[in-house]
Design a protein around this motif. Structure first.
Motif, mmCIF file in Angstrom:
data_model
loop_
_atom_site.group_PDB
_atom_site.id
_atom_site.type_symbol
_atom_site.label_atom_id
_atom_site.label_comp_id
_atom_site.label_asym_id
_atom_site.label_seq_id
_atom_site.Cartn_x
_atom_site.Cartn_y
_atom_site.Cartn_z
ATOM 1 N N ASP A 1 0.162 2.012 4.848
ATOM 2 C CA ASP A 1 -0.642 1.502 5.596
ATOM 3 C C ASP A 1 0.135 1.962 6.916
ATOM 4 O OD1 ASP A 1 1.679 0.357 4.798
ATOM 5 O OD2 ASP A 1 1.329 -1.154 5.560
ATOM 6 N N HIS A 2 1.346 2.940 6.853
ATOM 7 C CA HIS A 2 2.117 3.003 8.149
ATOM 8 C C HIS A 2 2.061 4.671 8.291
ATOM 9 C CE1 HIS A 2 4.043 -0.531 9.336
ATOM 10 N NE2 HIS A 2 3.915 -0.111 7.689
ATOM 11 N N MET A 3 1.161 6.004 7.364
ATOM 12 C CA MET A 3 1.184 7.129 7.701
ATOM 13 C C MET A 3 -0.104 7.628 7.036
ATOM 14 S SD MET A 3 3.593 9.002 4.809
ATOM 15 C CE MET A 3 2.607 10.295 5.292
ATOM 16 N N GLY A 4 -1.921 6.862 7.265
ATOM 17 C CA GLY A 4 -2.387 7.131 5.339
ATOM 18 C C GLY A 4 -3.618 7.844 6.699
ATOM 19 N N GLU A 5 -3.558 8.491 7.699
ATOM 20 C CA GLU A 5 -4.128 9.044 8.794
ATOM 21 C C GLU A 5 -3.166 9.755 8.667
ATOM 22 O OE1 GLU A 5 -8.002 8.399 9.442
ATOM 23 O OE2 GLU A 5 -7.664 7.956 7.771
ATOM 24 N N ALA A 6 -2.032 10.041 8.510
ATOM 25 C CA ALA A 6 -1.150 11.078 9.106
ATOM 26 C C ALA A 6 -1.973 13.118 8.738
ATOM 27 C CB ALA A 6 0.209 11.398 8.707
ATOM 28 N N THR A 7 -2.337 13.311 7.957
ATOM 29 C CA THR A 7 -2.737 14.669 7.496
ATOM 30 C C THR A 7 -3.920 14.766 8.259
ATOM 31 O OG1 THR A 7 -1.936 14.441 5.243
ATOM 32 C CG2 THR A 7 -4.259 15.960 4.901
ATOM 33 N N GLU A 8 -4.641 13.415 8.652
ATOM 34 C CA GLU A 8 -5.999 13.998 9.709
ATOM 35 C C GLU A 8 -5.811 13.959 10.569
ATOM 36 O OE1 GLU A 8 -5.557 11.572 6.972
ATOM 37 O OE2 GLU A 8 -7.673 12.145 5.801
ATOM 38 N N ALA B 1 7.753 9.242 -4.244
ATOM 39 C CA ALA B 1 6.637 10.067 -2.614
ATOM 40 C C ALA B 1 5.400 9.434 -3.382
ATOM 41 C CB ALA B 1 7.220 10.849 -2.883
ATOM 42 N N SER B 2 4.650 8.784 -2.780
ATOM 43 C CA SER B 2 3.553 8.948 -2.620
ATOM 44 C C SER B 2 2.423 10.091 -3.058
ATOM 45 C CB SER B 2 2.946 7.592 -1.968
ATOM 46 O OG SER B 2 2.577 7.821 -0.871
ATOM 47 N N SER B 3 1.303 10.050 -3.267
ATOM 48 C CA SER B 3 -0.115 11.235 -2.900
ATOM 49 C C SER B 3 0.111 11.552 -1.752
ATOM 50 C CB SER B 3 -1.015 10.478 -4.068
ATOM 51 O OG SER B 3 -1.983 9.948 -3.253
ATOM 52 N N ILE B 4 -0.080 10.182 -0.857
ATOM 53 C CA ILE B 4 -0.618 10.481 0.167
ATOM 54 C C ILE B 4 0.757 10.859 1.733
ATOM 55 C CG2 ILE B 4 -1.159 9.097 2.517
ATOM 56 C CD1 ILE B 4 -2.547 7.260 1.236
#
Length: 298
Positions: free
Chosen positions: A107-114, A135-138
């Motif tokens: 919820d703090h880096m969910g869109e970081a890749t995009e 480490a999460s998949s995201i």
């Protein structure tokens, strides 16, 4: 009795005034559509120093603008509607000088890749975390994207650096934790007499550590930790921060019950103004270095 003659010009003026009054009454009594209430994102060009606490639902994302420089703190949860990316586009963002991820929760880096795929990003900063925290998949996808783009991540450390007309200070935990929340990087922004503190999901254990380390946490605007959870924003911490404004970022009807009533009560005890994105939408502060102006989306 003789009839009083009314000057044609006077009569015309009176008629105009009557029409104006009727129109004004109608306008003020007309219900306002929610879409009309919403303000467009402030653009880079029309104010010098701004801090936008963006409504991304149950997550965090903060856009900081100063003297043409751009800094994004966190990116919110993974979002198929691209709410954050749309906001950045409407705000006129062309590139990012800094992307700081307070800690690697979705919820703090969910869109970081995009974000780093769409925007040229000069500096990426994240905290080091203990090996006992998986480490999460995201997170893994983000690390792979950084590698594919030949970028690098700078490990957060206690430091100060210039950013436009602001000074940015980073405060970091020096301990091992079982919860990623307590690895959150705290970010202090100072623009002359105005100051902001962004705390990620910092909970009371890390709050106590920040106090023990003696960091200067006194600010005007506090972005409250962990979406207003009861695990954050303890009295001892708030006494040191002494905020005039508090902002909580949380999603409507979220499953965690954020913000918690006890925490809201504590925040309102210390701050003169309290904002929660559930009610206000995005909260924007504009600083001239002396005073602050505030506007909300709703």
């Amino acid at each position: 009795m003789a009839k009083r003659k009314v000057n044609k010009k006077t009569g015309s003026l009176l008629s105009t005034i009557v029409v104006f009054v009727i129109c004004a009454i109608w306008f003020l009594s007309e219900p306002v559509n929610d879409n009309d209430r919403k303000t467009k994102p402030l653009s880079v060009s029309n104010a010098n120093t701004q801090v936008h606490f963006i409504d991304v639902g149950q997550g965090d994302a903060t856009l900081v603008l100063s003297d043409g420089k751009t800094l994004l703190v966190d990116t919110g949860e993974r979002d198929d509607s691209n709410k954050l990316l749309n906001y950045l586009e409407k705000a006129g963002i062309k590139s990012l000088d800094y992307l700081i991820i307070t800690h690697p929760h979705s919820d703090h880096m969910g869109e970081a890749t995009e974000v780093i795929t769409k925007y040229k990003t000069e500096n990426i900063i994240m905290p080091r975390t203990g090996s006992n925290v998986p480490a999460s998949s995201i997170y893994r996808k983000f690390l792979q994207t950084v590698k594919n783009q030949n970028k690098k991540i700078t490990a957060a450390k206690d430091c100060d650096f210039d950013f436009g007309d602001m000074t940015v200070s980073l405060f970091t935990s020096k301990r091992d934790h079982d919860d990623l929340n307590n690895y959150s990087v705290l970010i202090k922004l100072v623009h002359d007499e105005n100051s902001f503190l962004i705390t990620g999901d910092c909970e009371f254990e890390e709050e106590a550590e920040m106090l023990e380390q003696g960091f200067d946490l006194d600010v005007d605007v506090l972005k409250a930790g962990h979406h207003g959870s009861y695990t954050s924003s303890y009295n001892s911490f708030l006494k040191k921060v002494t905020p005039e404004y508090v902002v909580v970022s949380a999603g409507k009807d979220n499953p965690y019950g954020h913000p918690h009533d006890a925490t809201v009560k504590r925040l309102k005890k210390y701050a003169k103004e309290y904002y929660c994105t559930i009610e206000t939408g995005t909260v924007r502060f504009v600083s001239d270095g002396k005073g602050l102006s505030v506007e909300t989306e709703k």
